[in-house]
Design an enzyme around this catalytic site. Structure first.
Site, PDB file in Angstrom:
ATOM      1  N   PRO A 121      74.924 -10.962  54.548  1.00  0.00           N
ATOM      2  CA  PRO A 121      76.031 -11.158  53.432  1.00  0.00           C
ATOM      3  C   PRO A 121      75.479 -10.663  52.322  1.00  0.00           C
ATOM      4  O   PRO A 121      74.142 -10.721  51.853  1.00  0.00           O
ATOM      5  CB  PRO A 121      76.560 -12.504  53.519  1.00  0.00           C
ATOM      6  N   ASP A 122      76.225 -10.016  51.284  1.00  0.00           N
ATOM      7  CA  ASP A 122      75.881  -9.836  49.892  1.00  0.00           C
ATOM      8  C   ASP A 122      76.213 -10.817  49.147  1.00  0.00           C
ATOM      9  O   ASP A 122      76.445 -11.941  49.711  1.00  0.00           O
ATOM     10  CB  ASP A 122      76.559  -8.679  49.457  1.00  0.00           C
ATOM     11  N   PHE A 123      76.300 -10.659  47.761  1.00  0.00           N
ATOM     12  CA  PHE A 123      76.684 -11.945  47.049  1.00  0.00           C
ATOM     13  C   PHE A 123      78.111 -11.839  46.740  1.00  0.00           C
ATOM     14  O   PHE A 123      78.810 -13.069  46.743  1.00  0.00           O
ATOM     15  CB  PHE A 123      76.096 -11.823  45.561  1.00  0.00           C
ATOM     16  N   ARG A 124      78.776 -10.506  46.298  1.00  0.00           N
ATOM     17  CA  ARG A 124      80.104 -10.783  45.902  1.00  0.00           C
ATOM     18  C   ARG A 124      81.340 -10.348  46.662  1.00  0.00           C
ATOM     19  O   ARG A 124      82.323 -10.218  46.293  1.00  0.00           O
ATOM     20  CB  ARG A 124      80.191  -9.827  44.474  1.00  0.00           C
ATOM     21  N   ASN A 157      67.196  -5.551  46.884  1.00  0.00           N
ATOM     22  CA  ASN A 157      67.367  -6.381  48.223  1.00  0.00           C
ATOM     23  C   ASN A 157      65.968  -7.120  48.177  1.00  0.00           C
ATOM     24  O   ASN A 157      64.734  -6.644  48.147  1.00  0.00           O
ATOM     25  CB  ASN A 157      67.475  -5.398  49.385  1.00  0.00           C
ATOM     26  N   ASP A 160      65.483  -8.239  51.605  1.00  0.00           N
ATOM     27  CA  ASP A 160      65.357  -8.275  53.161  1.00  0.00           C
ATOM     28  C   ASP A 160      64.069  -7.540  53.868  1.00  0.00           C
ATOM     29  O   ASP A 160      63.926  -7.656  54.925  1.00  0.00           O
ATOM     30  CB  ASP A 160      66.649  -8.156  53.718  1.00  0.00           C
ATOM     31  N   HIS A 216      63.661  -7.539  42.761  1.00  0.00           N
ATOM     32  CA  HIS A 216      63.885  -8.800  42.732  1.00  0.00           C
ATOM     33  C   HIS A 216      62.989  -9.668  43.869  1.00  0.00           C
ATOM     34  O   HIS A 216      63.457 -10.716  44.368  1.00  0.00           O
ATOM     35  CB  HIS A 216      65.314  -9.279  43.178  1.00  0.00           C
TER      36      HIS A 216
HETATM   37  P1  CNA Z   1      76.769  -7.856  45.104  1.00  0.00           P
HETATM   38  O1  CNA Z   1      76.845  -7.958  43.853  1.00  0.00           O
HETATM   39  O2  CNA Z   1      77.044  -8.924  46.055  1.00  0.00           O
HETATM   40  O3  CNA Z   1      77.361  -6.279  45.368  1.00  0.00           O
HETATM   41  C1  CNA Z   1      77.446  -5.668  46.429  1.00  0.00           C
HETATM   42  C2  CNA Z   1      78.345  -4.412  46.648  1.00  0.00           C
HETATM   43  O4  CNA Z   1      78.268  -3.735  47.737  1.00  0.00           O
HETATM   44  C3  CNA Z   1      79.751  -4.785  46.166  1.00  0.00           C
HETATM   45  O5  CNA Z   1      80.192  -3.982  45.220  1.00  0.00           O
HETATM   46  C4  CNA Z   1      80.228  -4.443  47.645  1.00  0.00           C
HETATM   47  O6  CNA Z   1      81.605  -3.908  47.378  1.00  0.00           O
HETATM   48  C5  CNA Z   1      79.485  -3.241  48.082  1.00  0.00           C
HETATM   49  N1  CNA Z   1      79.127  -3.297  49.662  1.00  0.00           N
HETATM   50  C6  CNA Z   1      79.115  -4.166  50.466  1.00  0.00           C
HETATM   51  N2  CNA Z   1      79.047  -3.713  51.559  1.00  0.00           N
HETATM   52  C7  CNA Z   1      79.079  -2.474  51.518  1.00  0.00           C
HETATM   53  C8  CNA Z   1      79.239  -1.343  52.373  1.00  0.00           C
HETATM   54  N3  CNA Z   1      79.021  -1.542  53.852  1.00  0.00           N
HETATM   55  N4  CNA Z   1      79.304  -0.152  52.217  1.00  0.00           N
HETATM   56  C9  CNA Z   1      79.443  -0.006  50.560  1.00  0.00           C
HETATM   57  N5  CNA Z   1      79.527  -0.626  49.862  1.00  0.00           N
HETATM   58  C10 CNA Z   1      79.248  -2.186  50.300  1.00  0.00           C
HETATM   59  O7  CNA Z   1      75.124  -7.376  45.511  1.00  0.00           O
HETATM   60  P2  CNA Z   1      74.133  -6.655  44.552  1.00  0.00           P
HETATM   61  O8  CNA Z   1      73.021  -6.159  45.356  1.00  0.00           O
HETATM   62  O9  CNA Z   1      74.606  -5.810  43.535  1.00  0.00           O
HETATM   63  O10 CNA Z   1      73.581  -8.037  43.581  1.00  0.00           O
HETATM   64  C11 CNA Z   1      72.347  -8.173  43.367  1.00  0.00           C
HETATM   65  C12 CNA Z   1      71.640  -9.505  44.039  1.00  0.00           C
HETATM   66  C13 CNA Z   1      72.183  -9.660  45.384  1.00  0.00           C
HETATM   67  C14 CNA Z   1      70.284  -9.021  43.933  1.00  0.00           C
HETATM   68  O11 CNA Z   1      69.477 -10.116  43.230  1.00  0.00           O
HETATM   69  C15 CNA Z   1      69.774  -9.465  45.439  1.00  0.00           C
HETATM   70  O12 CNA Z   1      68.673 -10.282  45.705  1.00  0.00           O
HETATM   71  C16 CNA Z   1      71.027 -10.126  46.071  1.00  0.00           C
HETATM   72  N6  CNA Z   1      71.009 -10.298  47.534  1.00  0.00           N
HETATM   73  C17 CNA Z   1      70.404  -9.397  48.263  1.00  0.00           C
HETATM   74  C18 CNA Z   1      70.593  -9.400  49.687  1.00  0.00           C
HETATM   75  C19 CNA Z   1      69.384  -8.649  50.569  1.00  0.00           C
HETATM   76  O13 CNA Z   1      68.308  -8.571  50.426  1.00  0.00           O
HETATM   77  N7  CNA Z   1      70.294  -7.938  51.847  1.00  0.00           N
HETATM   78  C20 CNA Z   1      71.629 -10.574  50.347  1.00  0.00           C
HETATM   79  C21 CNA Z   1      72.493 -11.009  49.298  1.00  0.00           C
HETATM   80  C22 CNA Z   1      72.214 -10.896  48.032  1.00  0.00           C
END
Ligand code: CNA
Length: 326
Positions: A60-63, A136, A138, A155
């Protein structure tokens, strides 16, 4: 608020027109085909990524509205949404952080890189990738085969952890074994809490991040994928390229549209791209949708599709084989 909105509009219009007066359009057309033609001829590409490139790997992402981690935090009765990811709160109460980690570690352990990760790897194989800056933690880009020196993990990462007391370092296995048993990892020397080496809000970014000016001043094309660009100072990198450097955002949602003063300042100084805005149309392209689908489309238009799918298939098979031997 209304005053700020009007001021923002006037300043943006003004700043943009000053810049667009001097601007040089490098894309044949400010759309996907323009990006494809430009990319075919261009090396020194920087890719900036966020959690959105790993959602198709089930992380999962954050937002994101239903899937995002922020949505799952209500049960912790936190002082504010992001508290669980701040250093101050982690020191006071690491339990919610490790509760989420307990849920996430098995997912992280089984996750395989997505088409987007392999598209970035392919850009490198084609000699086009100057650097990959990611938020990321991960390490999926590494699993996709991208060399460590090509990625800046702005990060941090989950591969190691550090004791908050004596600073002793611990490997992934040590942390994982505790987290999977739903225990808070404690130092075997001083009993203090161990924190994975991810950058929490309130911590400084690793030193590799701060060399960004030398990379971004060379950048000929900036590709931003799967991020809300809401976290500074990472988001500000988008404003570090030359004023004529084309920038493409591949994302499910439009970003950078907030009414907040912070956003006003970043827009004023052109820190964030103005995708979709009518005032900055000579270089910023917004490709809206799922990043894997769009990267596959780009690869197809570049004549790289078969190569991309083969790279992904072979590498994922190797990952499976390695895992089955553990
Ligand atoms: P965020 O703020 O959650 O934004 C994610 C963005 O990606 C949003 O605008 C979504 O609409 C978009 N999105 C999600 N899935 C898709 C997809 N399949 N295709 C296209 N667009 C998509 O996350 P950010 O990365 O902007 O925020 C930064 C934080 C999140 C960092 O500090 C990370 O460490 C942190 N984070 C990382 C992970 C990871 O390592 N995978 C997971 C969760 C949070």
């Amino acid at each position: 608020m209304e005053y700020i909105r009007i001021l923002k509009y006037l300043v943006q219009k003004n700043v943009s027109s000053v810049f667009s007066g001097k601007s040089q359009q490098k894309l044949n057309s400010v759309d996907m085909d323009g990006i494809v033609n430009f990319l075919a001829e261009t090396n020194e590409v920087i890719v900036m990524t966020g959690a959105g490139i790993s959602t198709n790997a089930n992380i999962p992402d954050f937002r994101s509205e239903s899937f995002g981690l922020y949505n799952r935090l209500q049960k912790y009765n936190l002082p504010h949404t992001t508290a669980v990811f701040t250093l101050k709160y982690f020191k006071e109460n690491p339990a919610p952080f490790y509760d989420i980690a307990h849920e996430m570690y098995p997912v992280l352990q089984n996750a395989k890189p997505t088409i987007t990760h392999y598209f970035i790897k392919l850009l490198d194989q084609k000699g086009k990738l100057l650097k990959h800056y990611t938020q990321n933690i991960d390490c999926l880009e590494e699993l996709a085969g991208l060399e460590g020196k090509k990625t800046v993990q702005a990060h941090g990462h989950i591969k190691t952890g550090t004791c908050l007391g004596c600073q002793k370092s611990f490997d992934f296995k040590f942390l994982k074994d505790k987290v999977i048993k739903n225990e808070i990892p404690r130092c075997n020397e001083c009993s203090e809490t161990i924190k994975p080496d991810v950058v929490l809000f309130g911590e400084s970014l690793p030193k590799e991040f701060w060399n960004f000016t030398s990379d971004f001043s060379k950048c000929k094309l900036l590709i931003i994928i799967g991020t809300s660009l809401a976290v500074q100072p990472f988001a500000g990198l988008a404003g570090q390229v030359d004023l004529n450097c084309p920038r493409v955002l591949i994302n499910r949602d439009q970003i950078g549209d907030s009414e907040m003063l912070g956003s006003f300042l970043t827009n004023l100084f052109h820190l964030n791209p103005e995708f979709g805005s009518t005032s900055n149309t000579h270089r910023d392209v917004f490709l809206e949708g799922d990043c894997d689908k769009i990267c596959l489309q780009l690869a197809e238009k570049l004549g790289w599709k078969e190569e991309l799918l083969k790279l992904m298939d072979e590498n994922n098979r190797n990952i499976e084989e390695k895992k089955s031997k553990i």
